[in-house]
Design a protein around this motif. Structure first.
Motif, PDB file in Angstrom:
ATOM      1  N   THR A   1      -5.214  -3.123 -12.882  1.00  0.00           N
ATOM      2  CA  THR A   1      -5.961  -4.174 -13.117  1.00  0.00           C
ATOM      3  C   THR A   1      -6.288  -5.256 -13.761  1.00  0.00           C
ATOM      4  O   THR A   1      -5.987  -5.106 -14.907  1.00  0.00           O
ATOM      5  CB  THR A   1      -7.328  -3.349 -13.566  1.00  0.00           C
ATOM      6  OG1 THR A   1      -7.545  -2.501 -14.704  1.00  0.00           O
ATOM      7  CG2 THR A   1      -8.129  -1.934 -12.641  1.00  0.00           C
TER       8      THR A   1
ATOM      9  N   ARG B   1      -3.249   1.631 -11.236  1.00  0.00           N
ATOM     10  CA  ARG B   1      -3.522   2.648 -10.477  1.00  0.00           C
ATOM     11  C   ARG B   1      -1.948   2.566  -9.444  1.00  0.00           C
ATOM     12  O   ARG B   1      -0.757   1.945  -8.814  1.00  0.00           O
ATOM     13  CB  ARG B   1      -4.396   1.745  -9.814  1.00  0.00           C
ATOM     14  CG  ARG B   1      -5.721   1.280 -10.782  1.00  0.00           C
ATOM     15  CD  ARG B   1      -6.331   2.593 -10.701  1.00  0.00           C
ATOM     16  NE  ARG B   1      -7.268   2.606 -11.612  1.00  0.00           N
ATOM     17  CZ  ARG B   1      -8.828   1.725 -11.173  1.00  0.00           C
ATOM     18  NH1 ARG B   1      -9.196   0.870 -10.427  1.00  0.00           N
ATOM     19  NH2 ARG B   1      -9.752   1.570 -12.371  1.00  0.00           N
TER      20      ARG B   1
ATOM     21  N   ASN C   1      -0.116   2.652  -6.073  1.00  0.00           N
ATOM     22  CA  ASN C   1      -0.475   2.428  -4.544  1.00  0.00           C
ATOM     23  C   ASN C   1       0.947   3.483  -3.241  1.00  0.00           C
ATOM     24  O   ASN C   1       1.346   4.289  -4.300  1.00  0.00           O
ATOM     25  CB  ASN C   1      -0.084   1.178  -4.630  1.00  0.00           C
ATOM     26  CG  ASN C   1       1.223   0.851  -4.828  1.00  0.00           C
ATOM     27  OD1 ASN C   1       2.235   1.875  -5.120  1.00  0.00           O
ATOM     28  ND2 ASN C   1       2.003  -0.029  -5.833  1.00  0.00           N
TER      29      ASN C   1
ATOM     30  N   GLU D   1      -5.028   7.892 -13.179  1.00  0.00           N
ATOM     31  CA  GLU D   1      -5.201   6.171 -12.826  1.00  0.00           C
ATOM     32  C   GLU D   1      -6.888   5.838 -13.716  1.00  0.00           C
ATOM     33  O   GLU D   1      -6.888   4.673 -13.504  1.00  0.00           O
ATOM     34  CB  GLU D   1      -5.284   6.200 -11.937  1.00  0.00           C
ATOM     35  CG  GLU D   1      -4.182   6.818 -10.688  1.00  0.00           C
ATOM     36  CD  GLU D   1      -4.375   6.606  -9.657  1.00  0.00           C
ATOM     37  OE1 GLU D   1      -4.179   5.477  -8.943  1.00  0.00           O
ATOM     38  OE2 GLU D   1      -4.532   7.526  -8.640  1.00  0.00           O
ATOM     39  N   ARG D   2      -6.742   6.353 -15.228  1.00  0.00           N
ATOM     40  CA  ARG D   2      -7.638   5.207 -15.762  1.00  0.00           C
ATOM     41  C   ARG D   2      -7.324   4.736 -17.043  1.00  0.00           C
ATOM     42  O   ARG D   2      -7.981   4.776 -17.892  1.00  0.00           O
ATOM     43  CB  ARG D   2      -8.480   7.442 -16.575  1.00  0.00           C
ATOM     44  CG  ARG D   2      -9.699   7.984 -15.114  1.00  0.00           C
ATOM     45  CD  ARG D   2     -10.119   8.728 -15.443  1.00  0.00           C
ATOM     46  NE  ARG D   2     -11.187   8.585 -16.667  1.00  0.00           N
ATOM     47  CZ  ARG D   2     -11.394   9.707 -17.440  1.00  0.00           C
ATOM     48  NH1 ARG D   2     -10.703  10.953 -17.442  1.00  0.00           N
ATOM     49  NH2 ARG D   2     -12.048   9.672 -18.919  1.00  0.00           N
TER      50      ARG D   2
END
Length: 740
Positions: A495, A503, A505, A438-439
């Protein structure tokens, strides 16, 4: 005013009716106003048309001292001040348009205690000379509060950042005892936090209204060669004004010229024009002298025109926040309005070029952070345009508001697109996001899925992941569509920092575990996007409503006011439905305050009485005991009341001028001339209809009237088809009525 002196809402209510003519507050207004008059700092996020201005205007009448309103646009402050003065409220502005003598006169008014609201631009507020003047106000009259309008301008994360807004915290430091109210129509969570920080709001009362504008119909259309003709048809069918946004000044000028040549009363507005010309065009639009404003995004912020019936983005907007703000200028009166966006891949390239021009003025080096934010915002707009889910779901999720979909008032809900099950592809994509920790953003994940040899992927050893290369069977664009769909449906987060890091969830894991399926709309290639005739145009307003609009325009011209400052469309519709024939009944109409009752009540009541007498109608309501809508018997032979303006048109017609020539000579819309001629026909005046409408077309229109009735021009035209225009139908209907 101390807390024990704070007026209760029971005391506030009469002030609302007396000065603004309303019987009830809109949602959220009572709590905001109570917080303001108790001396709290306040942050108001309320969409266009929600009643933001009242939140600081009404407290100014109930507080000791002057309310200082910081407004970024001269046109905005002038517009609001005129409206306040028309309601009998002491308000003024100080800006660069005034002569020194005007400034001195207004300063004297302030010192005499005649002014409750003072509007200024941030640049003037921050000047040493004005701050010295403000010190005098603070010491003598007192400053009730600072109201910072368009507060999103304070944040570099907003869509209209203005550096001078950042300096407003210096004013707060200078007057620490004065409360502050910040107001804006649009702000993401990040922008909201920035507003609180930059304006140093102290434990503010925060009101965030729903961003859902239920009266707006949203639609996206593929831009084609036929798009101009679609636009022309929309304008001609719409009984009201509209705004068309374009990406460039050149497009504005070209489109304006083309519309004018096709008989549309349109004017341009962009930053390349002289200030005086822009101001004049804006005034003519606000006062209904022209129907259409064609503009860049330089036009619109704070334009207080509530009766805009359509906003068209002829080019792709740059970001969703700006699009929401611009499209939200439609239907501020709560009546139905259309918001149409035309989309093409060419627009994407144009905006990308604009983004590439974001460079430091001194060095010419790219402003990389600004460019990153702008590109992320662009892809969010593209995702909105390509989306198959409810338009409101996409818009509102951008502002952090959940919406279940199925709004019933957008193209995707009314005409759902076909979808495919892409659950397997979604699992691949989400798994890749997880394995990349998640980068990374969308493009990086797609490169991994498609087996790219990019050096970043190799150096990160992501070519060794199990998801590396498993997506070669799908194109890059396919994966982008899926990624945007996952974001819009809430199966993935991103983001909002310009980098767009993906990201996971809780819903992401449900998809990966096979507990949820993912449906994606069939991908539209260039030229394939469906164009639905989804716009449900409203029927023509009742005859009394048209008469009252004409009276409103006459009064507005006499007083050099925009028509809506006399009365809004919503108030006129209530008058037309309820037919108040006494001043007592008229005073109960929403929007009629004591000041407007004394200024305009007699003329409107007289017009309503004359209409009822001419139509042979017994007024249904001398009071408002039964507010049910009235169906005016306009199928019966009418006997219109003619005024001087109608006879001026008749004189020109009898002197041999065509309707087009009359419109040009009198500077009227062609539709207005047709309306005059229709009323003259119905009143028995000599109008040679064969010279305007061919006999065979008259016969066809009469047959349509016999079939569908004479109540609605819209129904008659729908029966005939688009080869007939409203002007000729109106004239033939008038002749038919006069002999019925």
């Amino acid at each position: 005013m101390t807390s024990d002196q704070t007026p209760t809402l029971d005391l506030v209510q009469p002030t609302l009716k007396q000065y603004f003519g309303y019987d009830a507050f809109r949602p959220g207004q009572p709590q905001i106003i109570q917080a303001a008059i108790s001396g709290q700092d306040v942050l108001v996020i309320m969409p266009t048309g929600g009643g933001k201005s009242l939140c600081f205007q009404l407290p100014s009448l109930l507080s000791t001292g002057i309310t200082i309103v910081v407004s970024p646009l001269i046109a905005l402050m002038q517009d609001q001040v005129e409206a306040l003065q028309d309601n009998g409220i002491g308000a003024t502005f100080l800006n660069s348009t005034l002569r020194p003598t005007d400034v001195r006169d207004r300063a004297a008014q302030i010192h005499r205690g005649e002014i409750r609201l003072l509007y200024v631009a941030p640049e003037r507020l921050l000047s040493e000379q004005f701050l010295a003047f403000l010190d005098q106000i603070h010491d003598r009259q007192g400053i009730a509060r600072f109201a910072i309008d368009e507060a999103h301008c304070v944040s570099e994360w907003g869509h209209d950042f203005r550096p001078e807004y950042r300096q407003l915290k210096d004013v707060r430091s200078r007057y620490p005892d004065v409360p502050c109210m910040a107001l804006t129509a649009t702000a993401t969570d990040r922008v909201r936090q920035d507003i609180i920080e930059q304006l140093e709001l102290r434990s503010p009362f925060i009101h965030i209204a729903s961003f859902n504008r239920q009266n707006l119909h949203y639609e996206v259309r593929q831009k084609r060669k036929t798009s101009y003709n679609e636009l022309l048809t929309l304008i001609r069918k719409t009984n009201g004004s509209g705004i068309i946004y374009c990406l460039s000044r050149k497009r504005v000028d070209e489109l304006t010229d083309r519309l004018q040549r096709d008989g549309i009363a349109a004017l341009p507005y962009h930053a390349g024009m002289a200030d005086t010309q822009r101001s004049e065009n804006q005034t003519r639009f606000i006062r209904d002298d022209v129907q259409v404003m064609v503009a860049t995004i330089a036009f619109g912020m704070g334009i207080n025109k509530p009766d805009v019936r359509f906003v068209v983005h002829y080019d792709l907007p740059r970001n969703l926040e700006g699009y929401y703000q611009e499209s939200g200028r439609a239907g501020r009166d709560g009546e139905p309005a259309q918001c149409i966006l035309y989309f093409s891949s060419g627009d994407i390239r144009a905006i990308e070029w604009i983004i590439d021009q974001k460079v430091a003025p001194q060095t010419g080096e790219p402003l990389e952070q600004e460019q990153r934010i702008a590109r992320q915002q662009l892809w969010q707009v593209i995702g909105y345009a390509e989306s198959a889910i409810c338009r409101r779901t996409v818009q509102l999720s951008y502002f952090g508001e959940a919406f279940p979909g199925n709004c019933g008032n957008c193209d995707n809900c009314l005409y759902p697109k076909p979808v495919e099950d892409w659950t397997i592809e979604a699992q691949k994509f989400l798994s890749c996001v997880a394995r990349c920790k998640e980068r990374f953003g969308m493009n990086y994940i797609i490169d991994v899925l498609r087996g790219s040899k990019d050096k970043r992927i190799l150096s990160n050893r992501h070519d060794q992941l199990s998801t590396y290369g498993i997506g070669k069977d799908r194109s890059t664009e396919d994966w982008r569509v899926l990624s945007r769909s996952l974001l819009q449906q809430g199966f993935l987060d991103e983001t909002n920092d310009g980098y767009g890091i993906l990201r996971l969830n809780a819903l992401s894991w449900e998809v990966m575990r096979g507990q949820r399926s993912v449906q994606v709309a069939l991908i539209h290639r260039a030229g394939q996007m469906d164009t639905q005739a989804t716009s449900k145009l409203r029927a023509e307003a009742e005859l009394l409503f048209d008469r009252l609009r004409a009276l409103r325009k006459q009064i507005a011209n006499e007083q050099s006011l925009p028509p809506y400052q006399v009365f809004g469309d919503s108030s006129l519709k209530l008058m037309a439905q309820q037919q108040p024939c006494t001043l007592e009944a008229f005073a109960k109409i929403s929007g009629v305050g004591s000041y407007k009752l004394s200024q305009y009540g007699s003329r409107f009541v007289e017009e309503i009485r004359a209409f009822c007498e001419a139509q042979g109608i017994t007024p249904r309501y001398s009071s408002l005991e039964d507010p049910a809508p009235i169906e005016l018997p306009i199928d019966s032979p009418p006997h219109p009341v003619l005024s001087r303006t109608h006879f001026l048109t008749l004189d020109l017609y009898q002197n041999g001028l065509t309707p087009e020539e009359i419109a040009e000579k009198r500077d009227l819309k062609l539709s207005t001339v047709y309306e005059h001629l229709s009323l003259l026909l119905e009143a028995g005046q000599a109008i040679h209809l064969d010279a305007i409408v061919a006999p065979d077309r008259q016969t066809a229109i009469e047959q349509a009237i016999e079939t569908v009735g004479a109540v609605s021009l819209r129904l008659i035209r729908d029966h005939l088809g688009e080869q007939y225009d409203y002007g000729e139908i109106r004239l033939v209907r008038a002749k038919w009525r006069s002999t019925a």
